[in-house]
Design a protein around this motif. Structure first.
Motif, mmCIF file in Angstrom:
data_model
loop_
_atom_site.group_PDB
_atom_site.id
_atom_site.type_symbol
_atom_site.label_atom_id
_atom_site.label_comp_id
_atom_site.label_asym_id
_atom_site.label_seq_id
_atom_site.Cartn_x
_atom_site.Cartn_y
_atom_site.Cartn_z
ATOM 1 N N MET A 1 0.840 -1.201 0.000
ATOM 2 C CA MET A 1 0.000 0.000 0.000
ATOM 3 C C MET A 1 0.873 1.248 0.000
ATOM 4 O O MET A 1 0.556 2.243 -0.641
ATOM 5 C CB MET A 1 -0.927 0.010 1.213
ATOM 6 C CG MET A 1 -2.073 -0.976 1.095
ATOM 7 S SD MET A 1 -3.206 -0.857 2.504
ATOM 8 C CE MET A 1 -4.039 0.699 2.161
ATOM 9 N N PHE A 2 1.976 1.159 0.733
ATOM 10 C CA PHE A 2 2.919 2.284 0.728
ATOM 11 C C PHE A 2 3.472 2.489 -0.693
ATOM 12 O O PHE A 2 3.515 3.610 -1.198
ATOM 13 C CB PHE A 2 4.056 2.008 1.713
ATOM 14 C CG PHE A 2 5.138 3.038 1.653
ATOM 15 C CD1 PHE A 2 4.948 4.290 2.213
ATOM 16 C CD2 PHE A 2 6.334 2.767 1.002
ATOM 17 C CE1 PHE A 2 5.935 5.258 2.137
ATOM 18 C CE2 PHE A 2 7.321 3.736 0.927
ATOM 19 C CZ PHE A 2 7.128 4.978 1.492
ATOM 20 N N ASN A 3 3.854 1.383 -1.317
ATOM 21 C CA ASN A 3 4.443 1.475 -2.667
ATOM 22 C C ASN A 3 3.453 1.974 -3.706
ATOM 23 O O ASN A 3 3.852 2.440 -4.765
ATOM 24 C CB ASN A 3 4.990 0.115 -3.106
ATOM 25 C CG ASN A 3 6.182 -0.308 -2.272
ATOM 26 O OD1 ASN A 3 6.833 0.527 -1.652
ATOM 27 N ND2 ASN A 3 6.445 -1.611 -2.227
ATOM 28 N N ASN A 4 2.175 1.816 -3.423
ATOM 29 C CA ASN A 4 1.147 2.229 -4.395
ATOM 30 C C ASN A 4 0.262 3.324 -3.807
ATOM 31 O O ASN A 4 -0.935 3.355 -4.048
ATOM 32 C CB ASN A 4 0.296 1.017 -4.795
ATOM 33 C CG ASN A 4 1.095 -0.004 -5.562
ATOM 34 O OD1 ASN A 4 1.283 0.135 -6.776
ATOM 35 N ND2 ASN A 4 1.605 -1.017 -4.891
ATOM 36 N N GLN A 5 0.846 4.203 -3.038
ATOM 37 C CA GLN A 5 0.025 5.155 -2.272
ATOM 38 C C GLN A 5 -0.765 6.123 -3.146
ATOM 39 O O GLN A 5 -1.731 6.708 -2.680
ATOM 40 C CB GLN A 5 0.856 5.888 -1.229
ATOM 41 C CG GLN A 5 2.002 6.697 -1.756
ATOM 42 C CD GLN A 5 2.737 7.398 -0.599
ATOM 43 O OE1 GLN A 5 2.288 8.394 -0.085
ATOM 44 N NE2 GLN A 5 3.860 6.847 -0.183
ATOM 45 N N ARG A 6 -0.384 6.322 -4.390
ATOM 46 C CA ARG A 6 -1.196 7.179 -5.259
ATOM 47 C C ARG A 6 -1.851 6.376 -6.371
ATOM 48 O O ARG A 6 -2.438 6.934 -7.293
ATOM 49 C CB ARG A 6 -0.351 8.293 -5.862
ATOM 50 C CG ARG A 6 0.098 9.284 -4.826
ATOM 51 C CD ARG A 6 0.736 10.503 -5.426
ATOM 52 N NE ARG A 6 1.326 11.292 -4.363
ATOM 53 C CZ ARG A 6 2.484 11.012 -3.777
ATOM 54 N NH1 ARG A 6 3.192 9.980 -4.179
ATOM 55 N NH2 ARG A 6 2.939 11.757 -2.798
ATOM 56 N N GLY A 7 -1.711 5.077 -6.276
ATOM 57 C CA GLY A 7 -2.252 4.242 -7.344
ATOM 58 C C GLY A 7 -3.264 3.255 -6.803
ATOM 59 O O GLY A 7 -3.833 3.438 -5.735
#
Ligand SMILES: *[C@@H]1O[C@H](CO)[C@@H](O)[C@H](O)[C@H]1NC(C)=O
Ligand SMILES: *[C@@H]1O[C@H](CO)[C@@H](O)[C@H](O)[C@H]1NC(C)=O
Ligand SMILES: *[C@@H]1O[C@H](CO)[C@@H](O)[C@H](O)[C@H]1NC(C)=O
Ligand SMILES: *[C@@H]1O[C@H](CO)[C@@H](O)[C@H](O)[C@H]1NC(C)=O
Length: 430
Positions: free
Chosen positions: A244-250
């Protein structure tokens, strides 16, 4: 009446950082090596009255208060603990995990490993019992225990404990917590702690009658309303899964890099987070993921998204997430979210959060569709609350002042969630 705007959070952020003198906004540099100086910035969460301390070393994130475990001097009864972690352990042996079905729903394997939360009979039974008990002990609350302010930690005559929330005359917070709980039940969430109202009075017939001195000392007024929330034992901090951190805007799809390698423990967390972002979107919750997005955008530092999630607790043995403290939801948060000054920014955060997942729990998908199809879904929620909680009537006047635009916005937000779910569904089958 002071209804905080989101801008105030900005103001507070600035003030705190300047006061601390450890760093300033312009020269905030993030250290990413293991031997970083142990400097902090503090992010005030004024809605909850707490301060979070973000270490500049992202890996060393910590909150100002380290411990959340309550002091226990009575043997609590009627608590939710010891839910068996066996389901998770069993599922962990299966590898690789079949995580998703039809490209959009969490699989039966994942669903089967999600800790069950409060069943209908447990949550209803708790309310019924609490209404008949008498409070025999009132203890101060703290950030780690029932929040701060005017709240109290109470012990009933059978040893059961609960948090008591008192916000008079700002009862929109009591209403918010109450309505969020019932909304949670309506969309099938079993991990929102049960809330029951109590008429605070020093009449001899009141459940507060043996602690009148304590409530007077607490500054609580006679003939007002407080709420009790079910105390969940053995919970601790929750952390945001790395993906979730790695995809925080996706958006996280079954095809997102790294997804296929996730173990069942993480998948179970993600399934619960996929519920959380929907719940928080509908209620416009400001004080969980949203405040974190605010910090990220304000400082332009992605790492601030890492670490403990405020107002989200995780059961220490079974990993179940608890969506605690929803007091700012709906009544307090809508006016803030739709105010001229905040609208664009807040809408942006909420849309981004809603789009965190294109994978849903089947029950949530179905229930949100069902609610959104209603002519007046807020009215359905309102009726459910009044039917279950006659004491709600005492707060009608204050509630009315928060109703401007609420029904329409509530329905629109439900429709937005449905729209997003449908978009994901057509994408997955297309
Ligand atoms: C509870 O808090 C009040 C102030 O709010 C304080 O005067 C009192 O000493 C506290 N009691 C305990 C037992 O800490
Ligand atoms: C009951 O509440 C009223 C109003 O707050 C207060 O004046 C009175 O002293 C209280 N009585 C007792 C017995 O606590
Ligand atoms: C406290 O409120 C109750 C109503 O709940 C009322 O009957 C009672 O007279 C009040 N007590 C005082 C002392 O004002
Ligand atoms: C599952 O994955 C997470 C994140 O990579 C890791 O921290 C955890 O130890 C793993 N659990 C098991 C049981 O392998």
């Amino acid at each position: 009446m002071s209804v905080f705007t989101f801008c105030h959070i900005y103001a507070l952020l600035v003030v705190l950082v300047v006061l601390r003198g450890t760093t300033s906004l312009d020269d905030l540099k993030i250290c990413s090596t293991p031997d970083c100086p142990n400097e902090h910035i503090e992010v005030a969460d004024e809605i909850a009255g707490t301060i979070h301390r973000y270490s500049q070393n992202a890996a060393n994130f910590q909150e100002a208060k380290a411990s959340r475990s309550p002091a226990k001097d009575v043997e609590p009864r009627g608590h939710v603990n010891g839910q068996s972690p066996e389901a998770i352990v069993t599922a962990q042996r299966q590898h690789p995990v079949n995580a998703v079905e039809e490209n959009i729903f969490w699989s039966a394997t994942v669903e089967g490993a999600i800790p069950p939360g409060l069943s209908y009979s447990v949550t209803e039974g708790w309310k019924k019992r609490i209404r008949q008990l008498r409070v025999v002990k009132v203890e101060n609350a703290s950030i780690d225990k029932c929040g701060s302010n005017m709240n109290r930690h109470v012990v009933f005559d059978d040893g059961t404990t609960a948090c008591a929330r008192y916000r008079h005359p700002m009862v929109q917070f009591v209403l918010g917590d109450l309505y969020c709980y019932y909304l949670g039940r309506m969309i099938g969430l079993q991990n929102v702690p049960t809330v029951v109202l109590s008429h605070v009075s020093n009449d001899s017939s009141s459940q507060w009658s043996s602690v009148t001195a304590d409530i007077r000392n607490a500054g609580w007024k006679n003939d007002t309303v407080a709420s009790f929330s079910l105390w969940i034992d053995n919970i601790g901090k929750s952390h945001l899964p790395e993906i979730m951190f790695n995809n925080q805007r996706g958006t996280i799809y079954p095809s997102t890099p790294g997804f296929a390698d996730l173990n069942i423990t993480t998948l179970v967390e993600l399934a619960q987070f996929s519920d959380l972002v929907i719940f928080d979107y509908i209620t416009a919750h400001l004080d969980r993921m949203t405040i974190r997005k605010n910090a990220v955008e304000y400082y332009q530092q992605d790492w601030l998204y890492k670490g403990e999630v405020h107002n989200l607790a995780q059961h220490k043995s079974n990993g179940g997430l608890w969506f605690i403290d929803n007091e700012n939801g709906l009544f307090n948060s809508y006016p803030v979210a739709y105010s001229k000054a905040n609208k664009e920014q807040m809408q942006g955060y909420h849309e981004e959060l809603l789009r965190s997942f294109c994978i849903f729990r089947r029950s949530t998908f179905k229930n949100v569709h069902g609610l959104a199809r209603m002519e007046d879904p807020f009215n359905a929620l309102d009726m459910a609350v009044h039917h279950n909680e006659p004491v709600t009537k005492m707060m009608e006047e204050v509630k009315k002042s928060f109703m401007v635009g609420l029904k329409e916005r509530f329905k629109q937000r439900l429709l937005n969630v449905v729209h997003w779910m449908d978009e994901c569904q057509s994408r997955s089958s297309g």
